[in-house]
Design a protein around this motif. Structure first.
Motif, PDB file in Angstrom:
ATOM      1  N   ASP A  96      11.448  11.625  27.478  1.00 45.28           N
ATOM      2  CA  ASP A  96      11.215  10.474  26.594  1.00 45.28           C
ATOM      3  C   ASP A  96      10.738   9.310  27.466  1.00 45.28           C
ATOM      4  O   ASP A  96      11.504   8.440  27.858  1.00 45.28           O
ATOM      5  N   VAL A 141      12.801   8.937  20.797  1.00 48.31           N
ATOM      6  CA  VAL A 141      11.968   9.822  19.969  1.00 48.31           C
ATOM      7  C   VAL A 141      10.840  10.374  20.835  1.00 48.31           C
ATOM      8  O   VAL A 141      10.222   9.628  21.607  1.00 48.31           O
ATOM      9  N   TRP A 142      10.585  11.669  20.700  1.00 48.22           N
ATOM     10  CA  TRP A 142       9.417  12.267  21.362  1.00 48.22           C
ATOM     11  C   TRP A 142       8.197  12.074  20.466  1.00 48.22           C
ATOM     12  O   TRP A 142       8.110  12.674  19.388  1.00 48.22           O
ATOM     13  N   ASN A 143       7.247  11.258  20.920  1.00 56.08           N
ATOM     14  CA  ASN A 143       6.014  11.135  20.158  1.00 56.08           C
ATOM     15  C   ASN A 143       5.064  12.271  20.532  1.00 56.08           C
ATOM     16  O   ASN A 143       5.395  13.130  21.347  1.00 56.08           O
ATOM     17  N   GLU A 144       3.876  12.269  19.945  1.00 56.97           N
ATOM     18  CA  GLU A 144       2.951  13.383  20.155  1.00 56.97           C
ATOM     19  C   GLU A 144       2.518  13.502  21.616  1.00 56.97           C
ATOM     20  O   GLU A 144       2.386  14.608  22.146  1.00 56.97           O
ATOM     21  N   GLU A 145       2.291  12.375  22.283  1.00 58.14           N
ATOM     22  CA  GLU A 145       1.878  12.415  23.686  1.00 58.14           C
ATOM     23  C   GLU A 145       2.985  13.009  24.562  1.00 58.14           C
ATOM     24  O   GLU A 145       2.706  13.816  25.459  1.00 58.14           O
ATOM     25  N   GLU A 146       4.218  12.614  24.292  1.00 61.49           N
ATOM     26  CA  GLU A 146       5.337  13.123  25.089  1.00 61.49           C
ATOM     27  C   GLU A 146       5.559  14.611  24.826  1.00 61.49           C
ATOM     28  O   GLU A 146       5.846  15.375  25.752  1.00 61.49           O
ATOM     29  N   ARG A 161       7.353  20.144  13.364  1.00 63.97           N
ATOM     30  CA  ARG A 161       7.927  18.998  12.643  1.00 63.97           C
ATOM     31  C   ARG A 161       8.407  19.428  11.250  1.00 63.97           C
ATOM     32  O   ARG A 161       9.510  19.044  10.826  1.00 63.97           O
ATOM     33  N   GLU A 187       9.064   9.284  11.718  1.00 67.12           N
ATOM     34  CA  GLU A 187       7.627   9.140  11.509  1.00 67.12           C
ATOM     35  C   GLU A 187       6.849   9.263  12.812  1.00 67.12           C
ATOM     36  O   GLU A 187       5.732   9.790  12.834  1.00 67.12           O
ATOM     37  N   THR A 188       7.468   8.790  13.910  1.00 67.02           N
ATOM     38  CA  THR A 188       6.761   8.792  15.202  1.00 67.02           C
ATOM     39  C   THR A 188       6.955  10.066  16.002  1.00 67.02           C
ATOM     40  O   THR A 188       6.268  10.279  17.007  1.00 67.02           O
ATOM     41  N   GLY A 189       7.909  10.936  15.601  1.00 63.42           N
ATOM     42  CA  GLY A 189       8.124  12.154  16.375  1.00 63.42           C
ATOM     43  C   GLY A 189       9.456  12.802  16.054  1.00 63.42           C
ATOM     44  O   GLY A 189      10.018  12.597  14.975  1.00 63.42           O
TER      45      GLY A 189
END
Length: 609
Positions: free
Chosen positions: A143, A149-154, A176, A189-191
């Motif tokens: 993270d 939160v793990w976003n798409e890039e992470e 998801r 919403e972000t991951g």
């Protein structure tokens, strides 16, 4: 083929990496002996908590169908798997028709390479506590922005680092949706959240794909017991008996990134809650509770960037193995894309600074200074003054801290535009052994209003010189509590005379009972250590009030040159002064001669003192 004896069986059990217990699906007696004889026998030979995986294999499945029986024996094996945690799985096969034989050997191999028991508690139908702890650490390390939160890039970087393949947008959306269907709060919403990531791994294990979880865990240094492997935590280039370690430039860069990640309010300070959040990356206690006494903080004990880096330099200097363990838990290897921790440290031979000058190693950054003085001389106040704390601030700290005075103080300091870290180490007051005084520079501090205090440091200075001789490091005397002097400075004049006699710098006179603690003395100590006393070689001795006659001054100056073995250098200086005076005289009386001298070129030469 002869039947194996009990000794043969016991020997094979001890040597095995995995054990397959075979029973007949058409003979209940062979099935009952699994829990009554074979599994207890294995525990007897290997111990109740052994880690050798066991697979239950129901053979002759073809005969059961020939006899018209449809019920599988696998349902009967579930209670045994709950009672004996070493049982990884069960399956049925037929040696006659070769049905499921390939699967049997596949599961046997998989049980060794990717054991099920450390990850999952079959009885409780949940991940084991150690597995949750390990995966939580993985999640926090990956993270990168620290928002929970793990976003798409992470997620994409995690996928490529661990599985060496990109995560396609369609696959990411499927992950998801799968989590959201069974665990709505596992997705934002972000991951995906930590709970969502834990659920994803439990789903892998339920489907018999624990290799996906093990691939990640081993990438982050875990062994089969879900402990960080020794090879993952070690500095292979370090030999503690002969080496000292420092945080390298790359290691410093990593620590600054770590500081920024957990500085959630972006105020360039780590508050207590932010620092505890950083430490929570590992469940293991990493750093002691009294760290804030030794490094730079603000008045509310919030850690500054300088203090954060200094804290790791301090631990690396005295305990590099412990520091490497900390960086390993924080995920240095993953975030810096390094195979080990070696790049986080510079390693030097444990030798004086002068011996290191001609070395091809990186220049040393850490300087150790012993602060030597009797009780009440002002050692603690002097050391904390290095952190910019005067007596007023020190008293506020002590009101809030119920601990002893710090043993070490460290801070950054610039020596001729080169960044150094100066460690001040408080020595004990009694029975001090010169061998314990090994350092880069010594600071002998005494109470300027107490003759007994000076006699104390004088005794230890002479013992130190006698023990180390030519190997002794630079020393500096410090007269503390100058605001309490009551003898018109007579003691200080005696100290100056003593320092002159020993050929060292005159004492620094300080008081921390001021608004701003003077910093020049700490720079003097760092410079003495870095250049091994170069400052003392060209410093003219000081005189007291009255200054002495011109004859006394010249005599003392020549004597000082002789002591420093600089007679030749002194002669060169005198000749240069005479030549300069001659040029000035000629320029005033006969400029034409000076012009002729300018046009006349002498061959170049050099004098070597």
């Amino acid at each position: 083929m002869r039947e194996q004896s009990e000794n043969d069986i016991s020997s094979e059990i001890v040597r095995a990496d995995v054990i397959c217990l075979v029973y007949s699906v058409v003979d209940d007696e062979t099935f009952n002996r699994l829990s009554k004889y074979w599994l207890p026998l294995i525990r007897e030979k290997l111990g109740d908590s052994h880690k050798v995986p066991v697979i239950l294999v129901g053979n002759k499945s073809d005969e059961r169908f020939e006899q018209g029986e449809q019920d599988s024996s696998l349902n009967r094996a579930i209670p045994i798997m709950h009672k004996f945690k070493e049982v990884e799985t069960s399956l049925e096969c037929s040696a006659k028709s070769m049905k499921n034989l390939a699967e049997l050997f596949f599961y046997a191999q998989k049980a060794v390479l990717f054991p099920h028991a450390p990850l999952y508690n079959s009885a409780g139908q949940m991940l084991t506590e150690k597995c949750v702890t390990a995966l939580t650490r993985v999640f926090k390390i990956c993270d990168m922005d620290g928002d929970g939160v793990w976003n798409e890039e992470e997620m994409q970087e995690f996928q490529e680092r661990c599985y060496n393949t990109p995560l396609l947008p369609q696959a990411m959306e499927e992950v998801r949706n799968c989590i959201a269907k069974h665990l709505p709060h596992g997705v934002k919403e972000t991951g995906i959240t930590l709970d969502g990531y834990l659920y994803l791994n439990m789903m892998f294990i339920h489907r018999g794909r624990q290799e996906a979880t093990w691939t990640v865990l081993r990438k982050f240094g875990y062994d089969d017991d879900l402990e960080l492997a020794e090879s993952y935590r070690a500095i292979t280039k370090l030999q503690p008996a002969i080496h000292k370690a420092e945080i390298s430039t790359q290691g410093t860069h990593y620590l600054l990134c770590l500081f920024s990640k957990f500085d959630r309010d972006q105020d360039d300070l780590l508050s207590d809650s932010e620092f505890q959040n950083l430490l929570s990356v590992s469940s293991k206690r990493m750093i002691g509770q009294d760290w804030y006494q030794s490094v730079e903080t603000d008045a509310k004990f919030a850690l500054t960037r300088r203090g954060f880096i200094s804290l790791f330099q301090l631990t690396a200097y005295f305990n590099p193995v412990y520091t490497a363990d900390i960086l390993a838990h924080f995920g240095y290897s993953y975030q810096m894309a390094e195979p080990d921790l070696n790049s986080a440290f510079d390693v030097h031979k444990d030798a004086p600074w002068e011996a290191n000058k001609s070395s091809k190693e990186q220049p040393r950054k850490v300087i150790l200074c012993n602060v030597i003085g009797n009780r009440g001389a002002g050692k603690t106040s002097f050391m904390e003054g290095f952190l910019g704390r005067n007596l007023s601030l020190q008293s506020k700290f002590r009101d809030k801290i119920d601990t002893q005075s710090p043993l070490h103080i460290i801070n950054q300091i610039s020596v001729y535009n080169t960044l150094k870290f100066l460690i001040l180490r408080r020595t004990r007051e009694y029975n001090l052994d010169p061998k314990e005084m090994k350092s880069d520079v010594n600071c002998f501090i005494f109470d300027a209003s107490s003759r007994e205090s000076f006699v104390y440091v004088q005794k230890y200075y002479e013992r130190y010189q006698m023990h180390f001789g030519s190997r002794s490091v630079p020393s500096l005397f410090v007269a503390a509590k100058s605001d309490l002097i009551h003898d018109d400075g007579k003691l200080l004049e005696e100290v100056k005379a003593y320092c002159f006699e020993k050929g060292i710098l005159p004492p620094h006179i300080i008081s921390v009972n001021v608004t701003t603690v003077p910093s020049d003395i700490y720079l003097e100590l760092a410079t003495l250590a870095t250049y091994r006393g170069a400052k003392t070689r060209f410093r003219v001795p000081q005189f007291g009030p009255g200054g002495g006659s011109i004859r006394q001054r010249v005599s003392s100056f020549l004597e000082w040159l002789y002591r420093r073995k600089l007679v030749i250098s002194g002669c060169v200086v005198v000749m240069a002064i005479v030549a300069g005076c001659g040029v000035v005289h000629i320029r005033r009386t006969n400029p034409a001669v000076l012009q002729d001298l300018r046009n006349f070129r002498l061959p170049m030469f050099a004098l070597k003192a």
